[in-house]
Design a protein around this motif. Sequence first.
Motif, PDB file in Angstrom:
ATOM      1  N   LYS A  87       0.848  -1.189   0.000  1.00 55.04           N
ATOM      2  CA  LYS A  87       0.000   0.000   0.000  1.00 55.04           C
ATOM      3  C   LYS A  87       0.889   1.248   0.000  1.00 55.04           C
ATOM      4  O   LYS A  87       2.073   1.189   0.310  1.00 55.04           O
ATOM      5  N   ASP A  88       0.277   2.364  -0.306  1.00 49.11           N
ATOM      6  CA  ASP A  88       1.028   3.631  -0.351  1.00 49.11           C
ATOM      7  C   ASP A  88       1.212   4.144   1.071  1.00 49.11           C
ATOM      8  O   ASP A  88       0.372   4.866   1.609  1.00 49.11           O
ATOM      9  N   LEU A  89       2.303   3.752   1.693  1.00 51.25           N
ATOM     10  CA  LEU A  89       2.550   4.113   3.087  1.00 51.25           C
ATOM     11  C   LEU A  89       3.417   5.362   3.193  1.00 51.25           C
ATOM     12  O   LEU A  89       4.360   5.534   2.424  1.00 51.25           O
ATOM     13  N   GLN A  90       3.093   6.192   4.156  1.00 49.77           N
ATOM     14  CA  GLN A  90       3.902   7.376   4.438  1.00 49.77           C
ATOM     15  C   GLN A  90       4.642   7.153   5.759  1.00 49.77           C
ATOM     16  O   GLN A  90       4.087   6.603   6.708  1.00 49.77           O
ATOM     17  N   ALA A  91       5.905   7.571   5.798  1.00 46.74           N
ATOM     18  CA  ALA A  91       6.664   7.446   7.037  1.00 46.74           C
ATOM     19  C   ALA A  91       6.023   8.308   8.119  1.00 46.74           C
ATOM     20  O   ALA A  91       5.603   9.431   7.860  1.00 46.74           O
ATOM     21  N   CYS A  92       5.909   7.749   9.321  1.00 44.96           N
ATOM     22  CA  CYS A  92       5.278   8.495  10.404  1.00 44.96           C
ATOM     23  C   CYS A  92       6.270   8.653  11.555  1.00 44.96           C
ATOM     24  O   CYS A  92       7.089   7.770  11.800  1.00 44.96           O
ATOM     25  N   VAL A  93       6.180   9.757  12.241  1.00 46.31           N
ATOM     26  CA  VAL A  93       6.993   9.990  13.434  1.00 46.31           C
ATOM     27  C   VAL A  93       6.036  10.274  14.579  1.00 46.31           C
ATOM     28  O   VAL A  93       5.231  11.210  14.508  1.00 46.31           O
ATOM     29  N   LEU A  94       6.096   9.450  15.632  1.00 48.86           N
ATOM     30  CA  LEU A  94       5.175   9.608  16.753  1.00 48.86           C
ATOM     31  C   LEU A  94       5.798  10.485  17.835  1.00 48.86           C
ATOM     32  O   LEU A  94       6.983  10.333  18.157  1.00 48.86           O
ATOM     33  N   SER A  95       4.993  11.376  18.368  1.00 47.72           N
ATOM     34  CA  SER A  95       5.448  12.143  19.522  1.00 47.72           C
ATOM     35  C   SER A  95       5.459  11.207  20.728  1.00 47.72           C
ATOM     36  O   SER A  95       4.891  10.114  20.692  1.00 47.72           O
ATOM     37  N   SER A  96       6.092  11.653  21.814  1.00 47.32           N
ATOM     38  CA  SER A  96       6.165  10.800  22.995  1.00 47.32           C
ATOM     39  C   SER A  96       4.774  10.483  23.537  1.00 47.32           C
ATOM     40  O   SER A  96       4.509   9.379  24.011  1.00 47.32           O
ATOM     41  N   VAL A  97       3.863  11.457  23.445  1.00 51.15           N
ATOM     42  CA  VAL A  97       2.487  11.234  23.923  1.00 51.15           C
ATOM     43  C   VAL A  97       1.784  10.216  23.031  1.00 51.15           C
ATOM     44  O   VAL A  97       1.114   9.291  23.513  1.00 51.15           O
ATOM     45  N   GLU A  98       1.911  10.395  21.719  1.00 46.40           N
ATOM     46  CA  GLU A  98       1.277   9.467  20.773  1.00 46.40           C
ATOM     47  C   GLU A  98       1.814   8.051  20.954  1.00 46.40           C
ATOM     48  O   GLU A  98       1.069   7.075  20.898  1.00 46.40           O
ATOM     49  N   LEU A  99       3.118   7.948  21.184  1.00 49.48           N
ATOM     50  CA  LEU A  99       3.731   6.640  21.370  1.00 49.48           C
ATOM     51  C   LEU A  99       3.212   5.985  22.655  1.00 49.48           C
ATOM     52  O   LEU A  99       2.943   4.778  22.698  1.00 49.48           O
ATOM     53  N   GLN A 100       3.042   6.797  23.701  1.00 47.82           N
ATOM     54  CA  GLN A 100       2.526   6.282  24.964  1.00 47.82           C
ATOM     55  C   GLN A 100       1.092   5.770  24.795  1.00 47.82           C
ATOM     56  O   GLN A 100       0.727   4.707  25.296  1.00 47.82           O
ATOM     57  N   VAL A 101       0.282   6.533  24.081  1.00 48.87           N
ATOM     58  CA  VAL A 101      -1.113   6.136  23.839  1.00 48.87           C
ATOM     59  C   VAL A 101      -1.162   4.820  23.063  1.00 48.87           C
ATOM     60  O   VAL A 101      -1.922   3.902  23.391  1.00 48.87           O
ATOM     61  N   LEU A 102      -0.324   4.737  22.015  1.00 44.69           N
ATOM     62  CA  LEU A 102      -0.304   3.524  21.202  1.00 44.69           C
ATOM     63  C   LEU A 102       0.162   2.321  22.008  1.00 44.69           C
ATOM     64  O   LEU A 102      -0.424   1.241  21.954  1.00 44.69           O
ATOM     65  N   THR A 103       1.212   2.502  22.792  1.00 52.10           N
ATOM     66  CA  THR A 103       1.735   1.404  23.612  1.00 52.10           C
ATOM     67  C   THR A 103       0.707   0.959  24.646  1.00 52.10           C
ATOM     68  O   THR A 103       0.544  -0.236  24.907  1.00 52.10           O
ATOM     69  N   SER A 104       0.000   1.914  25.241  1.00 50.45           N
ATOM     70  CA  SER A 104      -1.029   1.577  26.226  1.00 50.45           C
ATOM     71  C   SER A 104      -2.156   0.770  25.596  1.00 50.45           C
ATOM     72  O   SER A 104      -2.722  -0.128  26.222  1.00 50.45           O
ATOM     73  N   SER A 105      -2.486   1.096  24.350  1.00 50.47           N
ATOM     74  CA  SER A 105      -3.583   0.379  23.684  1.00 50.47           C
ATOM     75  C   SER A 105      -3.210  -1.067  23.370  1.00 50.47           C
ATOM     76  O   SER A 105      -4.079  -1.910  23.186  1.00 50.47           O
ATOM     77  N   CYS A 106      -1.910  -1.354  23.328  1.00 47.94           N
ATOM     78  CA  CYS A 106      -1.467  -2.714  22.981  1.00 47.94           C
ATOM     79  C   CYS A 106      -2.004  -3.760  23.951  1.00 47.94           C
ATOM     80  O   CYS A 106      -2.311  -4.890  23.560  1.00 47.94           O
ATOM     81  N   PHE A 107      -2.106  -3.378  25.218  1.00 45.63           N
ATOM     82  CA  PHE A 107      -2.571  -4.344  26.218  1.00 45.63           C
ATOM     83  C   PHE A 107      -3.977  -4.822  25.893  1.00 45.63           C
ATOM     84  O   PHE A 107      -4.294  -6.000  26.022  1.00 45.63           O
ATOM     85  N   LYS A 108      -4.807  -3.901  25.456  1.00 47.76           N
ATOM     86  CA  LYS A 108      -6.202  -4.251  25.179  1.00 47.76           C
ATOM     87  C   LYS A 108      -6.361  -4.920  23.820  1.00 47.76           C
ATOM     88  O   LYS A 108      -7.218  -5.781  23.637  1.00 47.76           O
ATOM     89  N   LEU A 109      -5.513  -4.556  22.882  1.00 49.61           N
ATOM     90  CA  LEU A 109      -5.680  -5.027  21.508  1.00 49.61           C
ATOM     91  C   LEU A 109      -5.006  -6.366  21.235  1.00 49.61           C
ATOM     92  O   LEU A 109      -5.326  -7.035  20.270  1.00 49.61           O
ATOM     93  N   ARG A 110      -4.073  -6.747  22.068  1.00 52.41           N
ATOM     94  CA  ARG A 110      -3.275  -7.954  21.801  1.00 52.41           C
ATOM     95  C   ARG A 110      -4.168  -9.170  21.596  1.00 52.41           C
ATOM     96  O   ARG A 110      -5.220  -9.317  22.235  1.00 52.41           O
ATOM     97  N   THR A 111      -3.747 -10.045  20.719  1.00 44.55           N
ATOM     98  CA  THR A 111      -4.483 -11.296  20.484  1.00 44.55           C
ATOM     99  C   THR A 111      -3.759 -12.476  21.114  1.00 44.55           C
ATOM    100  O   THR A 111      -4.345 -13.525  21.321  1.00 44.55           O
ATOM    101  N   VAL A 112      -2.464 -12.316  21.389  1.00 45.29           N
ATOM    102  CA  VAL A 112      -1.691 -13.352  22.078  1.00 45.29           C
ATOM    103  C   VAL A 112      -1.424 -12.836  23.487  1.00 45.29           C
ATOM    104  O   VAL A 112      -0.740 -11.827  23.663  1.00 45.29           O
ATOM    105  N   HIS A 113      -1.989 -13.500  24.489  1.00 46.59           N
ATOM    106  CA  HIS A 113      -1.973 -12.946  25.835  1.00 46.59           C
ATOM    107  C   HIS A 113      -0.888 -13.518  26.735  1.00 46.59           C
ATOM    108  O   HIS A 113      -0.464 -12.886  27.684  1.00 46.59           O
ATOM    109  N   ASN A 114      -0.453 -14.730  26.463  1.00 48.83           N
ATOM    110  CA  ASN A 114       0.537 -15.367  27.328  1.00 48.83           C
ATOM    111  C   ASN A 114       1.593 -16.066  26.491  1.00 48.83           C
ATOM    112  O   ASN A 114       1.298 -16.554  25.394  1.00 48.83           O
ATOM    113  N   ILE A 115       2.806 -16.139  27.025  1.00 50.67           N
ATOM    114  CA  ILE A 115       3.816 -16.929  26.343  1.00 50.67           C
ATOM    115  C   ILE A 115       3.370 -18.381  26.366  1.00 50.67           C
ATOM    116  O   ILE A 115       2.725 -18.826  27.322  1.00 50.67           O
ATOM    117  N   PRO A 116       3.652 -19.156  25.312  1.00 58.11           N
ATOM    118  CA  PRO A 116       3.072 -20.504  25.180  1.00 58.11           C
ATOM    119  C   PRO A 116       3.744 -21.544  26.059  1.00 58.11           C
ATOM    120  O   PRO A 116       4.474 -22.413  25.586  1.00 58.11           O
TER     121      PRO A 116
END
Length: 891
Positions: free
Chosen positions: A490-519
């Motif tokens: 796809k036509d992707l554009q390089a993105c640069v996340l601010s520290s706040v944006e990165l924190q928000v994205l990282t925080s959302s990972c906990f809820k969005l993850r599909t693999v919850h535990n090491i196997p």
Amino acid sequence: DKAPLYVFILPLLCVSLCCLSASKSSKNCFSLSSLSCLSLILPICLPVCPTSPHFPHCVPPDFNYNTDGYEGDGAEDGKSQDGSETMPFIDESPTMSPQLCAPRGPDGETVSPTPPEGLLPGKGLEMKKLVLSGFLASEEIYINQLEALLLPMRPLKATATTSQPVLTIQQIETIFYKIQDIFEIHKEFYDALLPNIQQWDEKVTVGHLFQKLASQLGVYKAFVDNYKVALETAEKCSQANSQFQKISEVCCLGSTLFSSLSTALLYKPIDRVTRSTLVLHDLLKHTPKDHPDFPLLQDALRISQNFLSSINEEIDPRRTAVTTPKGEARQLVKDGFLVEVSEGSRKLRHVFLFTDLLLCAKMKKTAVGRHQQYECKWYIPLADLTFQTLDDSDSCPHVQMLPEHEIEEMKIKISVIKSEIQKEKKAPKGQSRVERLRKKMNEQESWLLLHSPTIPFRIHNKHGKSYQFLLSSDYERSEWRESIQKLQKKDLQACVLSSVELQVLTSSCFKLRTVHNIPVTSNKDDEETPGLYGFLHVIVHSAKGFKESANLYCTLEVDSYGYFVSKAKTRVFRDTTEPQWNEEFEIELEGSQCLRILCYEKCYDKSKLNKDDNEIVDKIMGKGQVQLDPQTVQSKNWHMDVIEMNGIKVEFSMKFTSRDLSLKRTPSKKQSGVFGVKINVVTKRERSKVPYIVRQCIEEVEKRGIDEVGIYRISGVATDIQALKTAFDTNTKDILVMLSDMDINAIAGTLKLYFRELPEPLLTDRLYPAFMEGIALSDPAAKENCMMHLLRSLPDPNLITFLTLLEHLKRVAEKEPINKMSLHNLATVFGPTLLRPSESESTKGQHITSASDIWSHDVMAQVQVLLYYLQHPPISFAELKRNTLYFSTDV
């Protein structure tokens, strides 16, 4: 005639809803006071929120559980921490069972739902009734929601034929597609199940009802496939027709619903299938295997799981993660635990692939009772990510690889702990010790997962930074690479996340993850299958679907201790679009639950060879996997199946033999051959010190197989092994020609088969208990005396053959840097074959109590005995016979 049509429709809706509310309020199941209009009308009003301990964010303090525990129309709003909507993934695993997640009281302790009077858990079929009663209550709610949803459809249809239609018939059928069918299916199921619960006894059967319900899942598939069109149609109708817009605003059918809850709309019906699947898991737990319901419930569960798997594959890319600052949707495509090489050491990371970037995170340490959180280690925009090979000037990170024997020794420790846990569970006061053992096993399994992967997966930031992961299988590496490359088209554009944006994205990972535990095993339910221990026989028949002729072969992998191991490889079928391998393999399973098949195109171009160890340069044409269901696999008959992979279909068959059955030594009825015949009989007949078959196989392996990766570990083709067995048994004149033409893994397999089929082990039944005692001695001098004395006590043909094999295996191990076969590897392969005793009168009728028992005790001791002799300085037959002992020669 002049009044807006919704003026007539709305009162009808309100009256209908009030009637429904009044009729149900006495049952505390369905009332306008407790449920929003949206949740009344829609069967699809909430995103899936797996009720599991792994989803604490899904259980808000005011979450309202019904007594059934399967349906919760609670207050989860489906928002991530930045306020955007989320589309969780469907988890069809039994660990989602709501029984594992109870509502919490004021003090934070879990509160168990009170079972109906007279029904207490643990009473066999009574528990089954409890499960069914709960599901029936939630089914009633679901049917009422479907019925309410159909209310606006009927008046809208009635107006469609008037001079002022709100919607056309086609538009109505598109927006309400399959809702009527879903309603009728569940109403019929409810009506059939209700009398069975009301007149419950041990003879009641309900399996056929669940089987029929599962067989109608195609309706849900059609509903999901139509979703996008329904969404677009509702949006267009709402914008073009003010009457429909006002109806939709009140009834939550138009723009309000389809814009703000579009992600949720897709999931409610599928959530119902997920809940049904969970109920099937619980029903099977409380249904005796000899009950008529058991096979029917199993079949319903299989159909439901396959349906959910297919839906997951299709809707995977649609899962919205967070909204970017520009208002665009950033979606989570894939995530999983990977081992990263960081500063020369291995680190376990959770890696998240979004539609525009790859994020590498680690789990933060948090206080007890606090939600876990992720800490971002680094991220790369996909527009900047490349897989280019490192230049000669670039230094490849040094990775410390542990000796194979350390990996094997950890497996032994884990197996021993598993066995101890099983024993402690049966002890009256063993629960506290079980918890300590589980914790210890978790640590050891995590260590194994961290140190076992060896296949490099490198990614580069085009600005100069490189990162390296280690994977256990080329399958995973291919999956990650393909997922990233697909997004990069796809036509992707390089993105640069601010520290706040990165924190928000990282925080959302906990809820969005599909693999919850090491196997690891300790993260599984006790009720989950421990996997299969024994031998899986697989025939790879053929493949179709290739567009161009190529040189093709397949590899087989199975999971073991949480990671995958390559176990077999077919021969290369040259220049064809329809390879016909028809090759059979015998694969040893160590708690395995899954079989993978990878199809490769062989690369013969030497210029394309990669210098890195373990780097597979052959092109993967397709890959797929199947679950090893014990009920399906453990029949005596072959089970044929087809794996579809990227348009390619590979046909294969498999059957499973448990370890205790597969390792029985059965003497041959024909004493004229060599297989199944005592070694002294064979050597006397041949007038030789070592059987001809042993000498010839060793000679051939040393001639052209000593550099073969995985020699003696990789399975040979079973049909080739059988052909060689027949040739040796009948003393065919063409044996030498056959050996020179045969695949080297088949020759190695024939040698192993010869020792396995001896009527008694090479190191004899009589001396077996003494070998077990000798290897357990702590004092080195005492152990040396004992182990040498035991060798001296062997019959001459057995001893000379053993010493011949011993020296051969040492020569193979000298080439370990090339063939990857250490002394410990070879001891693991040959130890049980040379020592496992034949079935004696004392052991007849005894069965192994658990799969890990045989693997953790006897087998491991057998491996240690052979390893002792392999690590010992050269042993001479003449010197051994000449030496005397310091203690009695009685064994």
